[in-house]
Scaffold this active site. Sequence first.
Site, PDB file in Angstrom:
ATOM      1  N   ASP A   1       0.836  -1.191   0.000  1.00  0.00           N
ATOM      2  CA  ASP A   1       0.000   0.000   0.000  1.00  0.00           C
ATOM      3  C   ASP A   1       0.878   1.251   0.000  1.00  0.00           C
ATOM      4  O   ASP A   1       1.872   1.325   0.735  1.00  0.00           O
ATOM      5  CB  ASP A   1      -0.891  -0.026   1.246  1.00  0.00           C
ATOM      6  CG  ASP A   1      -1.816   1.160   1.333  1.00  0.00           C
ATOM      7  OD1 ASP A   1      -2.705   1.271   0.478  1.00  0.00           O
ATOM      8  OD2 ASP A   1      -1.645   1.971   2.267  1.00  0.00           O
TER       9      ASP A   1
ATOM     10  N   GLU B   1       1.610  -0.515  -4.984  1.00  0.00           N
ATOM     11  CA  GLU B   1       0.665   0.556  -5.298  1.00  0.00           C
ATOM     12  C   GLU B   1       1.541   1.788  -5.490  1.00  0.00           C
ATOM     13  O   GLU B   1       2.051   2.353  -4.508  1.00  0.00           O
ATOM     14  CB  GLU B   1      -0.339   0.782  -4.171  1.00  0.00           C
ATOM     15  CG  GLU B   1      -1.350   1.858  -4.520  1.00  0.00           C
ATOM     16  CD  GLU B   1      -2.261   2.230  -3.358  1.00  0.00           C
ATOM     17  OE1 GLU B   1      -3.447   2.510  -3.604  1.00  0.00           O
ATOM     18  OE2 GLU B   1      -1.791   2.253  -2.202  1.00  0.00           O
TER      19      GLU B   1
END
Length: 766
Positions: free
Chosen positions: A375, A411
Amino acid sequence: MSRTASSLRTSSARGVAQRVTDRPLALGAHLRDGGVDVAVVASHATAVDLCLLDEDPSAATGFAERRYALRRSRHGVWQGHVPGVGAGQRYGFRVHGRWDPRSGLRHNPAKLLLDPYARGVAGDFHLAPEVFGHAVDEDLAPVGGWQRNDLDSAGHVRHGVILDDVLPVPADSRPHVPWESTVIYEAHVRGLTRQLPGVPEHLRGTYAGLAHPTTIAHLRSLGVTAVELLPIHAMGDEPFLLERGLTNYWGYNTLGFLAPEPSYATRAAQEEGPAAVLDEVRGMVHLLHEAGIEVLLDVVYNHTCEGGDGGPTLSWRGLDNTEYYMHDGVRPAHMVDVTGTGNSLDFRRTRVVQLTLDSLRYWVKDIGVDGFRFDLATTLGRNGAEFTAHHPFFVALATDPVLSQVKLIAEPWDVGPGGWRTGEFPAPMADWNDRFRNAVRTFWLSDPATGVAGGTGEDLRELATRLAGSADLFARGTAPGGRGPLASINYVTAHDGFTLADLVTYNLKHNEANTEDNRDGSDDNRSWNHGVEGPVEPVGADDPRGGPGDAAIWAGQAPRAHERGGDILIGRRRSMRNVLGTLLLSAGTPMITAGDELGRSQFGNNNAYCQDNEISWVDWELRPWQEELLATTQHLLHLRREHPVLHPDVFANGHTADGDVIPDLSWYRQDAAEMDPGDWHNADIRVLQMLRSGWSVGDCDALLVLNGSLDEQAVTLPEGAGADYVLAWDSVWERPDDTAATAEALQPGARTTMEPLTLRLYLARR
């Protein structure tokens, strides 16, 4: 009533941990030699106490404490051995030192701190003044001057639990699915099975439920090879959510990087304790592996649940605030927030990198997971404000003998300066490709919406680049061809944003349930409601299938009547198939969001991070159109699996290979003439043909024909290699089962008519 830290020191049992002189101890708590070895980083502390907790209703905090002073070792580590401690023991740390928030020092022995290396957690977090290291008012806002808060937090926070070591998972027990065969299915542990018939009620929404035969049967029939789970690390809810009666459903708010979140375990495992929770997680991974399905974890190493400067003190802030978190370097010291959460872990710090690598290895070796999606991964490559693809953390991942062998996905952005870095991460990482998402949504949804209003959409350059594997992003690098097309994680939806069904049902977000006056969530959705916002009236016998936005699905919501309701539902269904087909037939590694294959809706909510309810859970009660969409997804994935021409592992270069008669990749207009430079800049061209040669992989040639026009179009098929074209799939088909088997072959140069907004795949076997 709460006691101050000074009174606790006199009323609690306290000893001194045994000195360990023959070796540095591994960080965390590990059972050894009839007791426990403990080591923790607190480089600015003057003293650190290990606190062993036992439930005691008569104590003010609900727990009696036995305290053992740890000894300072090298490089800011405090360690020691305590005999007679066994598995299941709750523990935490109390850290003594300067209280000087202006300098970033937040030591406060009144706060019981979770071990960053705890492998199990117990208890609950209770939002109260006690959990803050600084004084707060009745609204939990900091009191001026940042005075120290001496209320004890032990009864309000989660505790670490000492666990036995587990046997590592053998590497040869894993599926080891190659990248070229990989299809990722992003899912939430609770949301996937919370309403799944066939899964016993006591297993729904749990780790065990995710590995139940009913769930596995769906995954296998669908044809996905990996489940990518939203965060399952132990987490903490943000205070502002708790104050509004909500929780962090997605889990992007980590409390412990080695401990699994216990609330996702079965009730029986939770009651038995953290060891049983860990066993359930390991069992889930094992059963998925037996079914040939890999397990990828969405991991959040960019920030923690402690929030910004005014957040609670739960672990890192009280242990070593300036060592773990990124600060601005001025006085008074403030946290640097490049994640949008209030804090950012500082990957310039050795201990941050060490904790992250130790956590990753633990989940691979001891739990058995097959990879990770990082993330906000840009934060992990920052040297302060600047991002570098050569960051030591990425070098460590690429060279680690364990981590370099699993799937690593970035990401590729955060909210800091220069945060958008799609395509810039180093091998062996793959990247979420947001430009693929935007291009597909634009061509099939926002451009047609613009056309209906009399406007002109975009030209075909961006779409063609994404169909071919995004060479502009992933062909760069030191190796010829860069990371290759499989490094592009192609997706059109994810947990964050509209579902596939909502993309064709809503022009605007509808996040009222989040209690933020619909201000949260993205406004750049590139969606198209096909003429009516939200539900439309059921269309009855004229169209018994229904479709996305069919009012019968939206219990409790007032449908909107429209005389073209049947046309709208037909259009919505076809648009979904267009988007899904483009995703699964493009070069790259596809990712499907759980429930999109069923037409799941979130009722227009594009930021359901705090909705642990029917808004977020997958609804498994299927209407006919949903069963047809599922069959379409299965058919497309079957085609992808059976035909390597649909998942190339190298970029095409437009040249003709030795022994072949056509280039590896060719582009044609609807009249079968090759696209010329001017065509690529002409926004009026809405039909594109992409021909891939299957010669080098021993497969058919594949012709993808896209009609993005609002009108019916005559299309001439290109000459190709001279073989007949067999229609393998047409997005006009509501269900592919029978139609595909009876599709007629067309000769090269044949003319065919395509309905508005349709996608076809032809296969030509030489």
